[in-house]
Design a protein around this motif. Structure first.
Motif, PDB file in Angstrom:
ATOM      1  N   ARG A   1       0.836  -1.206   0.000  1.00 37.79           N
ATOM      2  CA  ARG A   1       0.000   0.000   0.000  1.00 37.79           C
ATOM      3  C   ARG A   1       0.875   1.261   0.000  1.00 37.79           C
ATOM      4  O   ARG A   1       0.529   2.260  -0.628  1.00 37.79           O
ATOM      5  CB  ARG A   1      -0.956  -0.016   1.180  1.00 37.79           C
ATOM      6  CG  ARG A   1      -2.008  -1.106   1.082  1.00 37.79           C
ATOM      7  CD  ARG A   1      -2.917  -1.124   2.307  1.00 37.79           C
ATOM      8  NE  ARG A   1      -3.696  -2.323   2.399  1.00 37.79           N
ATOM      9  CZ  ARG A   1      -4.847  -2.527   1.769  1.00 37.79           C
ATOM     10  NH1 ARG A   1      -5.347  -1.595   0.989  1.00 37.79           N
ATOM     11  NH2 ARG A   1      -5.505  -3.663   1.922  1.00 37.79           N
TER      12      ARG A   1
ATOM     13  N   TYR B   1       1.906   2.059  -3.392  1.00 36.54           N
ATOM     14  CA  TYR B   1       0.803   2.711  -4.092  1.00 36.54           C
ATOM     15  C   TYR B   1       0.777   4.204  -3.770  1.00 36.54           C
ATOM     16  O   TYR B   1       0.633   5.038  -4.661  1.00 36.54           O
ATOM     17  CB  TYR B   1      -0.513   2.027  -3.713  1.00 36.54           C
ATOM     18  CG  TYR B   1      -1.716   2.489  -4.500  1.00 36.54           C
ATOM     19  CD1 TYR B   1      -1.678   2.598  -5.882  1.00 36.54           C
ATOM     20  CD2 TYR B   1      -2.909   2.780  -3.857  1.00 36.54           C
ATOM     21  CE1 TYR B   1      -2.794   3.008  -6.610  1.00 36.54           C
ATOM     22  CE2 TYR B   1      -4.032   3.177  -4.574  1.00 36.54           C
ATOM     23  CZ  TYR B   1      -3.969   3.291  -5.939  1.00 36.54           C
ATOM     24  OH  TYR B   1      -5.066   3.695  -6.645  1.00 36.54           O
TER      25      TYR B   1
ATOM     26  N   TYR C   1       1.292   0.495 -11.215  1.00 31.28           N
ATOM     27  CA  TYR C   1      -0.077   0.324 -10.718  1.00 31.28           C
ATOM     28  C   TYR C   1      -0.478  -1.149 -10.739  1.00 31.28           C
ATOM     29  O   TYR C   1      -0.980  -1.687  -9.748  1.00 31.28           O
ATOM     30  CB  TYR C   1      -1.040   1.161 -11.562  1.00 31.28           C
ATOM     31  CG  TYR C   1      -2.490   0.916 -11.242  1.00 31.28           C
ATOM     32  CD1 TYR C   1      -3.097   1.548 -10.160  1.00 31.28           C
ATOM     33  CD2 TYR C   1      -3.248   0.046 -12.016  1.00 31.28           C
ATOM     34  CE1 TYR C   1      -4.426   1.311  -9.858  1.00 31.28           C
ATOM     35  CE2 TYR C   1      -4.579  -0.191 -11.724  1.00 31.28           C
ATOM     36  CZ  TYR C   1      -5.164   0.440 -10.642  1.00 31.28           C
ATOM     37  OH  TYR C   1      -6.481   0.199 -10.347  1.00 31.28           O
TER      38      TYR C   1
ATOM     39  N   LYS D   1      -1.402  -3.639  -7.574  1.00 35.73           N
ATOM     40  CA  LYS D   1      -2.694  -4.330  -7.492  1.00 35.73           C
ATOM     41  C   LYS D   1      -2.499  -5.844  -7.498  1.00 35.73           C
ATOM     42  O   LYS D   1      -3.180  -6.570  -6.771  1.00 35.73           O
ATOM     43  CB  LYS D   1      -3.619  -3.893  -8.632  1.00 35.73           C
ATOM     44  CG  LYS D   1      -4.053  -2.451  -8.521  1.00 35.73           C
ATOM     45  CD  LYS D   1      -4.773  -2.192  -7.214  1.00 35.73           C
ATOM     46  CE  LYS D   1      -5.267  -0.777  -7.116  1.00 35.73           C
ATOM     47  NZ  LYS D   1      -6.032  -0.517  -5.910  1.00 35.73           N
TER      48      LYS D   1
ATOM     49  N   ASN E   1     -13.282  -4.987   0.786  1.00 38.51           N
ATOM     50  CA  ASN E   1     -13.573  -4.470  -0.551  1.00 38.51           C
ATOM     51  C   ASN E   1     -14.318  -3.145  -0.487  1.00 38.51           C
ATOM     52  O   ASN E   1     -14.031  -2.230  -1.260  1.00 38.51           O
ATOM     53  CB  ASN E   1     -14.378  -5.488  -1.366  1.00 38.51           C
ATOM     54  CG  ASN E   1     -13.545  -6.676  -1.782  1.00 38.51           C
ATOM     55  OD1 ASN E   1     -12.324  -6.625  -1.814  1.00 38.51           O
ATOM     56  ND2 ASN E   1     -14.211  -7.770  -2.084  1.00 38.51           N
TER      57      ASN E   1
ATOM     58  N   THR F   1     -11.869  -0.432   0.724  1.00 35.53           N
ATOM     59  CA  THR F   1     -10.925  -0.123  -0.352  1.00 35.53           C
ATOM     60  C   THR F   1     -11.609   0.695  -1.436  1.00 35.53           C
ATOM     61  O   THR F   1     -11.031   1.662  -1.953  1.00 35.53           O
ATOM     62  CB  THR F   1     -10.339  -1.426  -0.934  1.00 35.53           C
ATOM     63  OG1 THR F   1      -9.621  -2.110   0.102  1.00 35.53           O
ATOM     64  CG2 THR F   1      -9.395  -1.144  -2.091  1.00 35.53           C
ATOM     65  N   ALA F   2     -12.823   0.341  -1.766  1.00 34.14           N
ATOM     66  CA  ALA F   2     -13.573   1.094  -2.777  1.00 34.14           C
ATOM     67  C   ALA F   2     -13.801   2.530  -2.332  1.00 34.14           C
ATOM     68  O   ALA F   2     -13.698   3.464  -3.144  1.00 34.14           O
ATOM     69  CB  ALA F   2     -14.899   0.405  -3.075  1.00 34.14           C
TER      70      ALA F   2
ATOM     71  N   GLU G   1     -10.448   4.305  -2.742  1.00 37.45           N
ATOM     72  CA  GLU G   1     -10.162   4.472  -4.166  1.00 37.45           C
ATOM     73  C   GLU G   1     -11.062   5.544  -4.792  1.00 37.45           C
ATOM     74  O   GLU G   1     -10.612   6.330  -5.625  1.00 37.45           O
ATOM     75  CB  GLU G   1     -10.333   3.147  -4.910  1.00 37.45           C
ATOM     76  CG  GLU G   1      -9.320   2.083  -4.520  1.00 37.45           C
ATOM     77  CD  GLU G   1      -7.965   2.277  -5.155  1.00 37.45           C
ATOM     78  OE1 GLU G   1      -7.867   2.958  -6.193  1.00 37.45           O
ATOM     79  OE2 GLU G   1      -6.989   1.746  -4.611  1.00 37.45           O
TER      80      GLU G   1
ATOM     81  N   LEU H   1      -9.776   8.961  -3.716  1.00 36.63           N
ATOM     82  CA  LEU H   1      -8.533   9.269  -4.424  1.00 36.63           C
ATOM     83  C   LEU H   1      -8.798   9.598  -5.887  1.00 36.63           C
ATOM     84  O   LEU H   1      -8.170  10.490  -6.453  1.00 36.63           O
ATOM     85  CB  LEU H   1      -7.537   8.116  -4.308  1.00 36.63           C
ATOM     86  CG  LEU H   1      -6.863   7.969  -2.953  1.00 36.63           C
ATOM     87  CD1 LEU H   1      -6.017   6.691  -2.919  1.00 36.63           C
ATOM     88  CD2 LEU H   1      -6.008   9.173  -2.619  1.00 36.63           C
ATOM     89  N   ALA H   2      -9.740   8.902  -6.492  1.00 40.91           N
ATOM     90  CA  ALA H   2     -10.069   9.161  -7.901  1.00 40.91           C
ATOM     91  C   ALA H   2     -10.560  10.593  -8.093  1.00 40.91           C
ATOM     92  O   ALA H   2     -10.315  11.202  -9.130  1.00 40.91           O
ATOM     93  CB  ALA H   2     -11.117   8.166  -8.398  1.00 40.91           C
TER      94      ALA H   2
END
Length: 163
Positions: free
Chosen positions: A77, A80, A108, A112, A143, A146-147, A150, A153-154
């Motif tokens: 992590r 990342y 990336y 992953k 999950n 993490t979603a 993510e 961050l997106a």
């Protein structure tokens, strides 16, 4: 927004601010990053504690294993985070090349892939201390968290300018 989701959101915001620091210094050594990471980890652990519904006997075996799992995923992590921080620096400097884009994409997928390998390896380990339904619930929680990270961050990481 739940109390825990609220904490994760602000921790991610702190993480984003730490990632956007000037190039001097390592993001991972930054106190703001360390505080954000700690808050995210504490929030995620609290969510798991609340939602996985372990018996006292299961807790005794699960939490030490979870700590090892988290310790094994942490360096990946961190890679990342460094990948994102490096991208942000490159983006801000306006120096993005096709070669750099390839490095970024490869990095990336390496991150992953390495996370997936660790997660798959731990399924068997968690199944030794928990019923499989609870292992599945744990991975569902992982999950979802993490979603959430993510997705935030997106929103914060700009897209590459393709010319």
């Amino acid at each position: 927004m739940s109390h825990f989701a609220f904490r994760i959101f602000f921790a991610i915001l702190g993480l984003a601010l730490a990632i956007n620091l000037p190039a001097q210094g390592d993001v991972l050594d930054n106190p703001e990053f360390a505080a954000a990471r700690k808050m995210i980890q504490e929030s995620q652990e609290a969510i798991i504690r609340e939602d996985i519904r372990l018996t006292a006997a299961e807790e005794a075996d699960f939490w030490p294993l979870y700590e090892r799992y988290r310790a094994d995923t942490l360096p990946v992590r961190d890679r990342y985070v460094m990948l994102i921080a490096d991208y942000m620096r490159q983006y801000e400097s306006g120096i993005l090349t096709d070669d750099y884009a390839k490095e970024m994409i490869d990095g990336y997928f390496d991150v992953k892939g390495d996370l997936l390998k660790i997660r798959k390896r731990y399924v068997r380990r968690f199944a030794k201390v928990l019923p499989m339904l609870k292992v599945a619930r744990f991975y569902q929680l992982e999950n979802k968290m993490t979603a959430d990270v993510e997705a935030e961050l997106a929103l914060l990481v700009p897209l590459v300018e393709a010319h």
